[in-house]
Motif scaffolding. Structure first.
Motif: not given
Length: 409
Positions: A187, A189-192, A198, A232, A235
């Motif tokens: 998760l 990684q989705k908010f880099k 995050y 999310y 996934q």
């Protein structure tokens, strides 16, 4: 006819019949909803998920300035519809306005009907019609009528809400379930580049707040919040979990420092998690407390041994890689203390290698659990650890021999 059409058909069949009474509606898992009618108009609805926290949520939303010290729940608990009785009582004492009372009633009925629509979408429900002669008895809490809603009017509103929910592909997501981060690493990684978002997300998606309460906290509709979380959820980065109802803790009128608790208190086994990651500790807290255990987390590894000595837990989850002191050292320290030598220790690590497994056993660990944290695996480890602990008490000698054989290099 769609499954949710059954509810509509049942309610429409009451029109023109002057039905006074209630309809009890149940699913196969024992969940029950109750609809109350006066002359075929909806008066109140109750049951379903979290009656106490739902009551608290509606009060906070529609009566934000109400002093809860004026709520006489000790008196209200004598009535079947205790929350309706409280609305009447607050209105009669001019502690809330008529508009606020109507909002509380309308929203409660709409929530219950929405939940029934969703339940009908999943399975066939059982309906039981209970007729009341003349009027509701005193003990029902429904002697005073604040408003009577036309079935057709409120059904149109709820049907529109359910249609939106269905069209958005949210059928299987219940507004009464709480989102919890299942895979924090992926998760994140989705908010880099969006670390602040995050961190906020992690703090809210901790399995403590159902979607209804989360929407209030974010000042958004439940539909918008669930739609935002949908990718999310699909996934499997976030999951929705059922949570327990709150106990009602309200100071009663004329009584000092008295809590009326709905739930029974029983001895719970204590589980400690030692991990320097806040996210891991929060995820573990949700899993452990929802399973009915007490929970305590330690993020500073230097404080691990003193806290464990002080609290004497029934089970310890111990992170392997931490700054200053690692999990091997802490496990060895614990096993040197005679009072702690029998406490099961499960090692947590992202590195699921044979060397770590062997070394963990050599320092006295009882099990190994890989990261990212998986709810089912955590619960399986807890149950297995407690079964083994119980077995060791009944046969200390054989268990000791087996453990020595298993941990020998």
């Amino acid at each position: 006819m769609s499954s949710s059409g059954v509810l509509k058909q049942k309610l429409q069949s009451l029109q023109g019949k002057k039905f006074t009474g209630r309809i009890d509606i149940k699913n196969s898992k024992g969940k029950e909803w109750r609809l109350y009618f006066c002359l075929s108009r909806l008066m109140w609805a109750d049951g379903g998920y979290h009656p106490y926290r739902a009551w608290e949520r509606l009060l906070n939303k529609y009566c934000p300035h109400l002093d809860h010290h004026f709520i006489d729940i000790n008196k209200a608990k004598e009535f079947e519809c205790w929350n309706y009785y409280l609305i009447v009582s607050l209105l009669q004492r001019f502690l809330i306005t008529k508009e606020q009372a109507l909002c509380l009633i309308n929203e409660k009925i709409k929530q219950i009907l929405f939940d029934i629509y969703q339940a009908e979408n999943q399975e066939k429900l059982k309906y039981n019609f209970i007729l009341v002669e003349d009027n509701f008895p005193e003990e029902s809490g429904l002697k005073v009528s604040i408003t009577l809603l036309k079935i057709e009017t409120i059904l149109n509103t709820v049907e529109s809400q359910w249609q939106q929910w269905e069209n958005a592909g949210l059928n299987r997501f219940s507004p009464n379930f709480a989102p919890v981060v299942k895979n924090p690493v992926l998760l994140q990684q989705k908010f880099k580049g969006k670390e602040k978002t995050y961190r906020k997300l992690i703090s809210l998606l901790n399995g403590k707040f159902p979607l209804t309460e989360l929407a209030d906290k974010l000042n958004l509709t439940i539909l918008k919040v669930t739609l935002w979380l949908k990718p999310y959820l699909e996934q499997d980065l976030i999951s929705l979990v059922e949570i327990k109802d709150k106990s009602v803790q309200i100071t009663l009128i004329g009584v000092t420092n008295h809590d009326y608790k709905i739930t029974n208190t029983t001895h719970q086994q204590l589980i400690i998690c030692v991990d320097d990651s806040l996210q891991v500790c929060q995820i573990m807290e949700h899993i452990v407390t929802e399973a009915g255990y007490q929970y305590f987390s330690i993020q500073n590894p230097l404080k691990a041994l003193p806290e464990i000595l002080k609290r004497k837990p029934d089970l310890i989850f111990l992170d392997l890689i931490m700054p200053i002191v690692n999990g091997y050292e802490i496990c060895s320290q614990i096993r040197r203390v005679s009072a702690l030598k029998d406490i099961p220790i499960i090692i947590l690590t992202s590195n699921d290698g044979m060397v770590d497994r062997v070394r963990s056993k050599l320092v006295g660990a009882n099990g190994f659990l890989g990261k990212p944290i998986d709810q089912e695996k955590v619960l399986a480890k807890i149950k297995a650890s407690f079964r083994a602990k119980k077995s060791s008490k009944s046969d200390d000698a054989s268990t000791t021999l087996e453990f020595k054989t298993e941990t020998s290099p």
